[in-house]
Design a protein around this motif. Structure first.
Motif, PDB file in Angstrom:
ATOM      1  N   GLU A 171     -54.466  54.121 -48.744  1.00 10.84           N
ATOM      2  CA  GLU A 171     -53.748  55.383 -48.827  1.00 10.84           C
ATOM      3  C   GLU A 171     -52.602  55.348 -49.842  1.00 10.84           C
ATOM      4  OE1 GLU A 171     -51.408  58.497 -46.126  1.00 10.84           O
ATOM      5  OE2 GLU A 171     -52.359  56.855 -45.028  1.00 10.84           O
TER       6      GLU A 171
ATOM      7  N   ARG B 186     -52.309  57.800 -52.990  1.00 11.28           N
ATOM      8  CA  ARG B 186     -51.155  58.664 -53.203  1.00 11.28           C
ATOM      9  C   ARG B 186     -50.592  58.489 -54.624  1.00 11.28           C
ATOM     10  NH1 ARG B 186     -46.769  57.818 -48.893  1.00 11.28           N
ATOM     11  NH2 ARG B 186     -48.557  57.600 -47.524  1.00 11.28           N
TER      12      ARG B 186
ATOM     13  N   GLU C  78     -52.929  60.217 -56.956  1.00 10.14           N
ATOM     14  CA  GLU C  78     -52.694  61.661 -56.884  1.00 10.14           C
ATOM     15  C   GLU C  78     -51.579  62.085 -57.845  1.00 10.14           C
ATOM     16  OE1 GLU C  78     -52.520  65.428 -54.388  1.00 10.14           O
ATOM     17  OE2 GLU C  78     -53.965  63.803 -54.429  1.00 10.14           O
TER      18      GLU C  78
ATOM     19  N   LEU D 291     -52.681  61.648 -61.469  1.00  8.12           N
ATOM     20  CA  LEU D 291     -53.614  62.690 -61.923  1.00  8.12           C
ATOM     21  C   LEU D 291     -52.881  63.972 -62.279  1.00  8.12           C
ATOM     22  CD1 LEU D 291     -56.588  62.190 -59.447  1.00  8.12           C
ATOM     23  CD2 LEU D 291     -56.583  61.758 -61.910  1.00  8.12           C
ATOM     24  N   ALA D 292     -51.769  64.208 -61.576  1.00  6.03           N
ATOM     25  CA  ALA D 292     -51.025  65.439 -61.836  1.00  6.03           C
ATOM     26  C   ALA D 292     -50.333  65.401 -63.190  1.00  6.03           C
ATOM     27  CB  ALA D 292     -50.012  65.679 -60.723  1.00  6.03           C
TER      28      ALA D 292
ATOM     29  N   PRO E 187     -57.338  66.042 -65.992  1.00  8.57           N
ATOM     30  CA  PRO E 187     -57.607  65.178 -64.829  1.00  8.57           C
ATOM     31  C   PRO E 187     -59.006  65.370 -64.250  1.00  8.57           C
ATOM     32  CG  PRO E 187     -56.071  66.933 -64.261  1.00  8.57           C
ATOM     33  CD  PRO E 187     -56.217  66.953 -65.747  1.00  8.57           C
ATOM     34  N   ALA E 188     -59.655  66.503 -64.559  1.00  6.89           N
ATOM     35  CA  ALA E 188     -60.977  66.771 -63.966  1.00  6.89           C
ATOM     36  C   ALA E 188     -61.965  65.657 -64.283  1.00  6.89           C
ATOM     37  CB  ALA E 188     -61.507  68.109 -64.471  1.00  6.89           C
TER      38      ALA E 188
ATOM     39  N   VAL F  47     -62.041  62.697 -61.371  1.00  6.27           N
ATOM     40  CA  VAL F  47     -62.104  62.967 -59.933  1.00  6.27           C
ATOM     41  C   VAL F  47     -63.522  63.076 -59.361  1.00  6.27           C
ATOM     42  CG1 VAL F  47     -59.827  64.020 -59.835  1.00  6.27           C
ATOM     43  CG2 VAL F  47     -61.804  65.456 -60.301  1.00  6.27           C
TER      44      VAL F  47
ATOM     45  N   GLY G 155     -66.944  64.489 -57.883  1.00  4.60           N
ATOM     46  CA  GLY G 155     -67.151  65.670 -57.047  1.00  4.60           C
ATOM     47  C   GLY G 155     -67.991  66.747 -57.692  1.00  4.60           C
ATOM     48  N   GLU G 156     -68.719  66.415 -58.778  1.00  4.72           N
ATOM     49  CA  GLU G 156     -69.532  67.426 -59.445  1.00  4.72           C
ATOM     50  C   GLU G 156     -70.745  67.791 -58.594  1.00  4.72           C
ATOM     51  OE1 GLU G 156     -69.051  64.326 -60.491  1.00  4.72           O
ATOM     52  OE2 GLU G 156     -68.490  64.231 -62.612  1.00  4.72           O
ATOM     53  N   LEU G 157     -71.287  68.966 -58.892  1.00  6.17           N
ATOM     54  CA  LEU G 157     -72.551  69.351 -58.282  1.00  6.17           C
ATOM     55  C   LEU G 157     -73.586  68.278 -58.621  1.00  6.17           C
ATOM     56  CD1 LEU G 157     -74.175  71.800 -56.957  1.00  6.17           C
ATOM     57  CD2 LEU G 157     -74.902  72.249 -59.295  1.00  6.17           C
TER      58      LEU G 157
ATOM     59  N   PHE H 109     -67.699  69.797 -64.128  1.00  7.75           N
ATOM     60  CA  PHE H 109     -66.854  70.991 -64.123  1.00  7.75           C
ATOM     61  C   PHE H 109     -66.245  71.178 -65.498  1.00  7.75           C
ATOM     62  CE2 PHE H 109     -66.746  70.232 -59.516  1.00  7.75           C
ATOM     63  CZ  PHE H 109     -66.975  71.510 -59.066  1.00  7.75           C
ATOM     64  N   THR H 110     -65.717  70.072 -66.019  1.00  7.30           N
ATOM     65  CA  THR H 110     -65.092  70.135 -67.335  1.00  7.30           C
ATOM     66  C   THR H 110     -66.197  69.935 -68.358  1.00  7.30           C
ATOM     67  OG1 THR H 110     -63.363  69.180 -68.700  1.00  7.30           O
ATOM     68  CG2 THR H 110     -64.506  67.669 -67.247  1.00  7.30           C
TER      69      THR H 110
END
Lengths: 221, 615
Positions: free
Chosen positions: B3, B7, B10, B13-14, B19-20, B23, B25-27, B255-256
């Motif tokens: 964790e 953190r 996180e 990435l900001a 940042p995409a 991460v 998580g793509e389809l 996504f990107t």
């Protein structure tokens, strides 16, 4: 007809920008097999408009988009087909059928609601932020430098803050979001931290509703 | 990832750009559970996410491995400099996109070798992933580091970093290698034993099991296996039937935006043309086609699974695909009314294109790309690019009449035997292409003629007839570029050229030996990274790296080799024989062409592979 639909953009997708979201939504609509309309030209794309772009880093709980359809589709059918096609992290919540000439959601948009929660490890400073609320709201002007594509200019945040309160340790805000006035959530946090005399804390920001000028959610047509 | 680390990630990435890309998580990304008994593989692409997600090979392997119940594959890419520095500062190891697992925790970590200038990225990714950079320093718990792809055909500059190279088509050898690694680790076998067993798989080269000796002049004297498991030469693996070979039916949709963000249909592998500069044309033999029927099926599944709005056909020479017209018409019939456009890249200019063109044009009038490669017929004969000026002008004429108005022309400079006359021929050709446009009646042609002339610097590559050739010196290339700049100052013509410095280093690594591993290591220590991105490329550091390693880049790039010199890549058998390549080299110097081998067999060596080639 056209369909207005409400969707959630999960925390996992907070780094996906608006252009990327538009593309992902277009591809989902293509996969859904719904009777979408295409623009003319050599690179036809699906006609789709969002009520308001969501800034990178913010979760959207009730985002809104509209799409013209070539054939009538029932809202339930629309929701089911879009829901199946959406990528992980985008969830279709509600669909509302509308006449083609109904005013665009984008034009009805007046304000947005936000919730700010402290990020783990930031709770200490957070209380100072909440304590500063009365003083912050008592200010007649909250000057700041607005950065736009064309440069920087001084602006006042105060009139854009339509409502601001604490609820269960979180910060709830209603901020103007229309062509005359816009208050941005990150600026709110920055200015509030300034008043509290603390560095800007890390917060999880959620946009919880898009509202019309009577403060009704846009999807309640 | 615990964790605390997530953190910190996180927060990191900001503050990084885009940042995409970090991460997941793509389809259609496959997030499989890490269960006992499942062998874990990290497919590492040594360039940025946008480049990686454009690469077909990664999608094929990712899909193939994840289809297996006992295996899983996750992706990792080279972070951009801000993320790379951030990961180091925050003490966050480079992790996979799917389950966010540090690279060091996988059973096997694999790199695809697409171009030489990504080599420093491999070293950085290993370091960031918590894996010792040099294979000699790896312990029993560290992953087995494998590599494949076109540049694996000369693996020697990477011999100190990669544990095992997989040669040839990945569909064949990857699963066998991964299963062996996973089983070996579960059984608690020593690393050395796993490597020795890997070497017994046909197509696997384990560099630690060989020794190289050198002559006093620095050339290779001998190359010897030190383990009975190590074969010499190592023969590449071939997937003979593409219809049966694994191909993804869904692919992760970023996504990107990726560089090439579309459905890619591989229609064919290999090429029979025999262009003498072309390494891919030799490496990917024999020619194998995927049937139009199979491609229709794949296209439909991919469209349904991705929602992509664009589709392209891929191969070394799509114009040679025997069912091209049927395929293009069939794809248009199925998808044109759904707003899905079809683009046809790398068409050779001697195909019969009119039908194919009129079909593409119905959907999208994109620019056309032609690659005459050289400016005069003599030099095109030298390189065996069987294309005449007449062919080119006829084809662009057809294209202009179809409404195309943008033409890209690709050339190389620094080809063997090239003279200034050949260079000026490039300008001449560009002028004639413009002439073909103006010869098209005004009513028929589209407005806005744009001719782009791109000149790459020739890099002699292993397993080509020019593997003996010297590359032009940097000074000579620069002189030639400036000559062309003057000659190509023509209306509607844009001239693009590449930095010769990058091609110079590419030449060093392409034909490098084990000593080049020192240069690579020194460059890595000096902070060279993302060298394929011109804003990151730092030639001075590379020159210092050569100095540190006590090596002269000219020895690798600018030296003409003798007929009988032993090459570092001679340890591999990729199909074509050295005797064939030498014959072609001699024909090149006599400016004599060789016909397409479908006309008659030229004895390149492929018939030695059973079922590969009719001969």
């Amino acid at each position: 007809m056209k369909m207005l639909f409400v969707f959630r953009k999960d925390k996992d997708l907070r780094f996906i920008g608006h252009l990327d979201l538009q593309r992902a939504m277009q591809r989902a609509l293509r996969r859904s097999g719904l009777p979408v309309s295409f623009s003319q030209g050599f690179n036809p794309h699906i006609i789709l408009s969002f009520a308001a772009p969501l800034a990178v880093g913010i979760t959207g709980e009730k985002e809104i988009a509209e799409i013209p359809l070539q054939l009538p589709v029932s809202p339930n059918d629309f929701l089911e087909r879009l829901g199946k096609a959406l990528p992980p992290g985008l969830i279709a919540l509600e669909a509302v059928g509308q006449k083609d000439d109904a005013p665009a959601a984008m034009a009805r948009l007046f304000a947005a609601q936000y919730t700010f929660a402290p990020r783990k490890g930031e709770e200490g400073d957070w209380q100072k932020l909440l304590d500063a609320l009365p003083a912050f709201l008592a200010r007649e002007t909250i000057p700041y430098i607005r950065r736009t594509k064309s440069g920087e200019r001084p602006d006042d945040l105060r009139p854009g803050i339509l409502n601001l309160l604490e609820k269960n340790g979180e910060l709830w805000a209603t901020l103007a979001l229309n062509q005359h006035m816009t208050a941005k959530p990150d600026q709110l946090l920055t200015s509030l931290a300034e008043t509290a005399g603390i560095p800007v804390p890390l917060a999880d920001t959620r946009r919880t509703a898009l509202l019309d000028d009577r403060f009704n959610p846009l999807e309640q047509v | 990832m615990d964790e605390m680390v997530s953190r910190r990630l996180e927060a990191l990435l900001a503050r990084v750009q885009r940042p995409a890309r970090y991460v997941g998580g793509e389809l259609n990304a496959r997030v499989k559970a890490w269960r006992d008994g499942v062998t874990t593989f990290a497919f590492c692409f040594p360039d940025t996410y946008e480049v990686a997600m454009s690469h077909l090979g990664m999608k094929i392997i990712y899909d193939l491995v994840n289809r297996q119940e006992d295996l899983l594959c996750e992706r990792a890419m080279m972070p951009w400099t801000d993320m790379m520095d951030g990961l180091k500062e925050e003490g966050i190891p480079l992790y996979s996109l799917e389950n966010k697992v540090p690279l060091s925790r996988f059973d096997a970590v694999g790199f695809t070798l697409q171009y030489e200038m990504s080599y420093t990225n491999i070293l950085h990714m290993l370091e960031l992933g918590g894996i010792p950079v040099k294979n000699a320093d790896r312990g029993e718990d560290d992953p087995i580091v494998i590599a494949g792809g076109p540049c694996a055909c000369n693996p020697e500059p990477l011999y100190a970093f990669i544990d095992a190279f997989l040669m040839g088509d990945g569909e064949e050898v990857t699963l066998e290698a991964l299963r062996l690694v996973g089983q070996g680790r579960r059984e608690g076998l020593k690393r050395a034993e796993i490597l020795s067993r890997l070497a017994r798989i046909p197509g696997v080269y384990v560099p630690a099991l060989y020794e190289a000796a050198y002559h006093e002049d620095g050339t290779l004297a001998a190359f010897m296996p030190t383990d009975p498991a190590a074969s010499l030469p190592v023969e590449k693996r071939v997937a003979l039937n593409l219809d049966e070979a694994s191909y993804p039916e869904d692919i992760p949709v970023p996504f990107t935006e990726a560089v090439h963000d579309r459905i890619v249909l591989e229609v064919m592998r290999g090429c029979t043309r025999g262009c003498r500069f072309c390494q891919a044309g030799m490496l990917y033999r024999p020619v194998r086609e995927r049937s139009a029927e199979k491609l229709f099926e794949l296209a439909q599944k991919l469209v349904d699974a991705t929602g992509y709005e664009e589709m392209s056909l891929s191969s070394l020479s799509t114009g040679d695909y025997s069912q091209l017209n049927e395929l293009v018409q069939g794809l248009n019939a199925r998808f044109a009314n759904k707003g899905i456009s079809l683009s046809l890249p790398s068409l050779r200019i001697d195909g019969h294109l009119e039908e194919a063109l009129s079909d593409t044009a119905r959907v999208k009038k994109s620019g056309l790309t032609f690659a005459p490669e050289a400016g005069t017929q003599r030099l095109r004969d030298v390189i065996n690019k069987g294309v005449t000026e007449e062919d080119l002008l006829r084809t662009v004429g057809e294209a202009f009449a179809q409404g195309f108005s943008q033409v890209k022309l690709y050339f190389m400079i620094g080809l063997p035997t090239e003279t200034d006359e050949d260079l000026l021929g490039i300008a001449d050709l560009a002028r004639k292409v413009a002439g073909a446009y103006y010869a098209t009646p005004k009513g028929r042609r589209a407005r806005g003629l744009r001719i782009t002339v791109s000149c790459a610097t020739f890099v002699p590559k292993p397993f080509t007839p020019f593997q003996w050739a010297a590359q032009d010196t940097l000074e000579e290339i620069k002189r030639k570029q400036s000559l062309l700049r003057g000659a190509l100052n023509i209306k509607n013509v844009t001239f693009n050229w590449h930095d010769p410095e990058v091609s110079y280093l590419e030449a060093c690594f392409a034909r490098g030996d084990r000593k080049m591993a020192d240069v690579l290591y020194q460059a890595y220590l000096r902070g060279c990274r993302l060298d394929g991105w011109s804003e990151q490329f730092d030639l001075d550091s590379w020159f210092l790296a050569f100095r540190d390693a006590g090596l002269d880049p000219q020895f690798y790039a600018n030296r003409e080799r003798g007929r009988d010199e032993l090459f570092p890549w001679d340890l591999l058998d990729i199909g074509v024989t050295k005797a064939y390549l030498w014959r072609e080299n001699e024909l090149a110097h006599a400016a004599k062409t060789t016909p397409d081998c479908r006309e008659y067999c030229l004895g390149c060596g492929l018939t030695r592979f059973e079922g590969a080639c009719a001969g």
